[in-house]
Design a protein around this motif. Structure first.
Motif, mmCIF file in Angstrom:
data_model
loop_
_atom_site.group_PDB
_atom_site.id
_atom_site.type_symbol
_atom_site.label_atom_id
_atom_site.label_comp_id
_atom_site.label_asym_id
_atom_site.label_seq_id
_atom_site.Cartn_x
_atom_site.Cartn_y
_atom_site.Cartn_z
ATOM 1 N N LEU A 7 -9.750 -15.008 32.453
ATOM 2 C CA LEU A 7 -8.412 -15.107 31.860
ATOM 3 C C LEU A 7 -8.417 -16.178 30.787
ATOM 4 C CD1 LEU A 7 -6.213 -15.115 35.133
ATOM 5 C CD2 LEU A 7 -7.062 -13.143 33.829
ATOM 6 N N TYR A 8 -7.643 -15.952 29.734
ATOM 7 C CA TYR A 8 -7.540 -16.917 28.636
ATOM 8 C C TYR A 8 -6.073 -17.272 28.440
ATOM 9 C CZ TYR A 8 -12.089 -14.778 27.830
ATOM 10 O OH TYR A 8 -13.358 -14.283 27.986
ATOM 11 N N PHE A 9 -5.801 -18.545 28.203
ATOM 12 C CA PHE A 9 -4.411 -18.970 28.012
ATOM 13 C C PHE A 9 -4.231 -19.784 26.736
ATOM 14 C CE2 PHE A 9 -4.729 -18.166 32.545
ATOM 15 C CZ PHE A 9 -3.586 -17.417 32.765
ATOM 16 N N ALA A 10 -2.987 -19.764 26.267
ATOM 17 C CA ALA A 10 -2.541 -20.617 25.155
ATOM 18 C C ALA A 10 -3.428 -20.423 23.923
ATOM 19 C CB ALA A 10 -2.471 -22.079 25.608
ATOM 20 N N SER A 11 -3.923 -21.505 23.316
ATOM 21 C CA SER A 11 -4.668 -21.375 22.067
ATOM 22 C C SER A 11 -5.958 -20.577 22.255
ATOM 23 C CB SER A 11 -4.973 -22.765 21.490
ATOM 24 O OG SER A 11 -5.604 -23.559 22.460
ATOM 25 N N ARG A 13 -6.406 -17.988 24.265
ATOM 26 C CA ARG A 13 -5.958 -16.595 24.242
ATOM 27 C C ARG A 13 -5.684 -16.125 22.803
ATOM 28 N NH1 ARG A 13 -1.076 -15.173 23.652
ATOM 29 N NH2 ARG A 13 -0.167 -17.119 24.365
ATOM 30 N N GLU A 14 -4.967 -16.979 22.064
ATOM 31 C CA GLU A 14 -4.638 -16.594 20.684
ATOM 32 C C GLU A 14 -5.876 -16.491 19.802
ATOM 33 O OE1 GLU A 14 -0.034 -18.051 20.040
ATOM 34 O OE2 GLU A 14 -1.644 -19.262 19.200
ATOM 35 N N ALA A 59 -10.514 -23.020 35.417
ATOM 36 C CA ALA A 59 -10.127 -22.859 36.817
ATOM 37 C C ALA A 59 -10.944 -21.714 37.395
ATOM 38 C CB ALA A 59 -8.642 -22.559 36.936
ATOM 39 N N GLN A 62 -8.089 -19.947 40.605
ATOM 40 C CA GLN A 62 -6.818 -20.662 40.467
ATOM 41 C C GLN A 62 -6.853 -22.115 40.936
ATOM 42 O OE1 GLN A 62 -3.603 -18.149 41.866
ATOM 43 N NE2 GLN A 62 -4.102 -16.564 40.372
ATOM 44 N N ALA A 78 -10.723 -18.879 34.655
ATOM 45 C CA ALA A 78 -9.785 -19.018 33.540
ATOM 46 C C ALA A 78 -10.205 -20.158 32.622
ATOM 47 C CB ALA A 78 -8.381 -19.264 34.074
ATOM 48 N N PHE A 80 -8.748 -22.568 29.363
ATOM 49 C CA PHE A 80 -7.509 -22.946 28.658
ATOM 50 C C PHE A 80 -7.618 -24.371 28.138
ATOM 51 C CE2 PHE A 80 -6.924 -22.823 33.350
ATOM 52 C CZ PHE A 80 -6.845 -24.170 33.648
ATOM 53 N N PRO A 82 -6.265 -28.362 27.583
ATOM 54 C CA PRO A 82 -5.585 -29.292 28.498
ATOM 55 C C PRO A 82 -4.100 -28.933 28.595
ATOM 56 C CG PRO A 82 -7.089 -30.490 27.087
ATOM 57 C CD PRO A 82 -7.082 -29.070 26.583
ATOM 58 N N VAL A 83 -3.542 -29.062 29.802
ATOM 59 C CA VAL A 83 -2.176 -28.590 30.051
ATOM 60 C C VAL A 83 -1.140 -29.543 29.449
ATOM 61 C CG1 VAL A 83 -2.980 -27.460 32.139
ATOM 62 C CG2 VAL A 83 -1.940 -29.737 32.303
ATOM 63 N N THR A 84 0.014 -28.984 29.120
ATOM 64 C CA THR A 84 1.061 -29.773 28.455
ATOM 65 C C THR A 84 2.465 -29.458 28.989
ATOM 66 O OG1 THR A 84 1.192 -28.112 26.716
ATOM 67 C CG2 THR A 84 -0.258 -29.988 26.305
ATOM 68 N N GLU B 44 4.142 -21.360 28.055
ATOM 69 C CA GLU B 44 3.290 -20.351 28.684
ATOM 70 C C GLU B 44 2.763 -20.926 29.994
ATOM 71 O OE1 GLU B 44 0.383 -18.719 25.996
ATOM 72 O OE2 GLU B 44 -1.064 -18.306 27.592
ATOM 73 N N PHE B 115 0.559 -25.279 32.462
ATOM 74 C CA PHE B 115 1.617 -24.921 31.516
ATOM 75 C C PHE B 115 1.170 -25.380 30.138
ATOM 76 C CE2 PHE B 115 4.070 -25.492 35.450
ATOM 77 C CZ PHE B 115 4.923 -24.391 35.417
ATOM 78 N N TRP B 116 1.585 -24.627 29.136
ATOM 79 C CA TRP B 116 1.260 -25.004 27.753
ATOM 80 C C TRP B 116 2.490 -24.815 26.892
ATOM 81 C CZ3 TRP B 116 -1.576 -21.835 30.882
ATOM 82 C CH2 TRP B 116 -2.773 -22.365 31.365
ATOM 83 N N TRP B 127 0.627 -25.397 19.013
ATOM 84 C CA TRP B 127 0.440 -25.806 20.403
ATOM 85 C C TRP B 127 0.520 -27.321 20.501
ATOM 86 C CZ3 TRP B 127 0.818 -22.301 24.065
ATOM 87 C CH2 TRP B 127 0.580 -20.967 23.732
#
Lengths: 86, 142, 142, 86
Positions: A7-11, A13-14, A59, A62, A78, A80, A82-84, B44, B115-116, B127
């Motif tokens: 899985l890919y998230f945020a930047s 994924r984009e 991750a 999860q 996954a 991604f 760093p989380v924000t 997200e 979360f992002w 971002w």
């Protein structure tokens, strides 16, 4: 079947233009760091998204893990930034 | 314990009221609400892992302080300035435990929950970058 | 800044909402609600001095942390178990300031604001004794 | 006129049976500690309420003060046990 779901998230994924894919684990790819190198070796958008200097988190099933964490067939992995949240 | 990850807004008063009436031994409820500052944004998240990560953070807080009950709600989706993003509320017998556990959960949420934020600034969408200050805030509990 | 000393209950959600909408620069609201534990009580206070003491505590908090606005409400009179006693809510740009100022104000309230609790226990009414732990909590800010 | 207004709260109020009184400052009584001694010297309920061992706090003109704080005519002086609000 030696598949893992990625899985890919945020930047991430984009940048690579997809939010998930299922791949067969290549021989010798047994850690998060090795999977990251494998994805980078695909070139193109993957090369920059998974560049050595890219600040990425991962991750497995999860749970946030370190690059040395083991992965095996059937895992959900996954990537991604760093989380924000919060 | 209540953990929710949702698009919808939440009601601080109602959530704290629910916590407060769990037991007559509760003498203190510390709570925190995080709000969107200045710039519209989209949040997200990683469905499934998010709830799991928050539950782990709450479990760790319960191991460190006397926590009688707690509620964590985190929103995702499109949010505008002044919208509520996150609620952490901790009920305890005494205020020291309630404050410490509430701040701990917030600090860990900031660095461990997937979360992002993507901000809609004049130049376009970007971002948000993780802050070193957030890592430091989380590290001081170790 | 809002300081109120009153018999009436207060509405946490409404108070925090009022604080939150003061400015789009507010990113964090930390709040605390103290509740009556187990035993009915009557709270006596020193009208005039109470408001003055609370205002001084809030001013000191504003000198130490970046506080954008804050609300302190303390009730007096007859209260029963689970009733709300006190509310402290602090709005700031960032959570560290909001948490620290909120906890500081509570710790100072406990040792510097002229309120006295008389509990209605089975054996009759008795004045609550001040706790050494409260003095220690206040001293750590010095 | 060298009067001060004295207020009593909580257990102090209950023990001496009044919540306020106005007294003329006796000669030589210029601090909170001296006023406390003066009240103790009245005997009866005052003697125990203001006993040396009684844990008391004082305020002058609605500011919490130390025993050495000065008092003068026109002041509002309050005596009470350590506070227990919040």
């Amino acid at each position: 079947m030696k598949n893992v779901r990625i899985l890919y998230f945020a930047s991430v994924r984009e940048n690579i233009g997809k939010d998930a894919e299922e791949i067969e684990l290549p021989a010798g790819v047994a850690t998060v760091a090795a999977l990251r190198s494998h994805l980078r070796s695909r070139g193109g958008a993957y090369e920059s998204a998974f560049a050595e200097k890219a600040l990425l988190r991962a991750a497995v099933n999860q749970d946030m893990v370190q690059p040395a964490a083991a992965i095996k067939a059937g895992d959900e992995v996954a990537f991604f930034p760093p989380v924000t949240g919060g | 314990m209540k953990v929710a990850v949702q698009r919808e807004d939440f009601d601080l008063g109602a959530e704290v009221q629910d916590l407060s009436k769990q037991s007559q031994s509760i003498g203190a409820v510390a709570s925190f609400v995080g709000l969107v500052r200045e710039v519209p944004m989209t949040l997200e998240h990683y469905p499934g892992m998010t709830e799991r990560a928050i539950a782990k953070i709450v479990a760790e807080a319960k191991g460190r302080w006397q926590v009688m009950d707690c509620t964590v709600i985190h929103r995702y989706g499109a949010l505008k300035p002044n919208d509520r993003i996150v609620l952490v509320a901790v009920a305890s017998a005494h205020r020291g435990d309630a404050f410490a556990a509430c701040e701990f959960i917030m600090d860990y949420l900031k660095t461990r929950a997937p979360f992002w934020k993507k901000e809609q600034v004049a130049a376009g969408a970007r971002w948000v970058e993780a802050k070193a200050a957030d890592d430091q805030a989380a590290e001081r509990w170790q």
